[in-house]
Scaffold this active site. Structure first.
Site: not given
Ligand code: G3D
Ligand code: MG
Length: 216
Positions: A86-90
């Site tokens: 769920g991290q922004e880059k993912l």
């Protein structure tokens, strides 16, 4: 367990479809878990799968487990649940997982009001993606064990869920949704949530059949 499956995601060949890499899943419903990092997606997945609390690490690729429903009409039904980082880059990767999915579980940290707007933005983006048109969404209002956890009614407002339904549940394009309070650590509410999602999936299929009949 978490790191093994993460490794599987990371090592997958570029030309291999994610579904090709798995054993046959006929009769299994595909469900994708989305939500901001730290909302509790991986904890929820392993609680559903093993009925116990497993310590998690931030998800870099994805985790995937077959989970069986235990309550109501969902009892005995197999769900293949994808838990995506769920991290922004993912987040741009979410699209590849939601293609052809039967249901979406959007996991929410019910305490983290500061990031509610960010969660809303991602939820709306997911709902509006043409690939996801009409796919039922279960909002798992997680971390209800913590003081200050917001109640479903309030979360419904904060997330603007009424708008998300768009044309309404009777339209094949609008989203059916359900807010389920839960605690992924104890497992409270998780299977009830899967049952609610299953009911929405059945309802959607019924509606699609009716629409087909009318069109004839
Ligand atoms: P993610 O997969 O959505 O990124 P994780 O989130 O499942 O890795 O969980 C992030 C943190 O939230 C973990 O704590 C986890 O134990 C905690 N958590 C998950 N669900 C709940 C819940 O229902 N209640 C409470 N109180 N905590 C929860 P750490 O400390 O390991 O970062
Ligand atoms: Mg995770």
């Amino acid at each position: 367990m978490s790191s093994y499956v993460n490794g599987m995601g990371a090592n997958m060949g570029k030309n291999t479809s994610l579904l090709d890499a798995l054993p046959s899943t006929q009769g299994t419903l595909h469900v994708v878990m989305l939500g901001l990092d730290s909302a509790g997606k991986t904890t929820a997945l392993y609680r559903l799968k093993f009925d116990q609390y497993l310590n998690t690490v931030p998800t870099i690729g994805f985790n995937c487990e077959k989970v069986k429903g235990t309550t109501g009409r969902a009892k005995g039904i197999s769900f293949l649940v994808w838990d995506v980082g769920g991290q922004e880059k993912l987040r741009p990767l979410w699209k590849s997982y939601t293609r052809c999915t039967d249901g979406i579980v959007f996991v929410l940290d019910s305490v983290d009001v500061e990031r509610m707007e960010e969660a809303k933005m991602e939820l709306v983006r997911t709902a509006r993606s043409p690939d996801n048109a009409g796919v039922p969404i279960l909002i798992l209002a997680n971390k209800q064990d913590l003081p200050g956890a917001r109640e479903p009614k309030e979360l419904e407002k904060l997330l603007g869920l009424q708008e998300l339904a768009g044309a309404g549940t009777s339209s094949p394009q609008g989203h059916m949704w359900h807010v389920q309070p839960a605690c992924a650590i104890t497992g409270d509410g998780l299977h009830e949530g899967m049952e609610a999602l299953y009911e929405m999936i059945l309802k959607r299929r019924k509606l699609a059949k009716l629409c087909k009949k009318k069109a004839r």
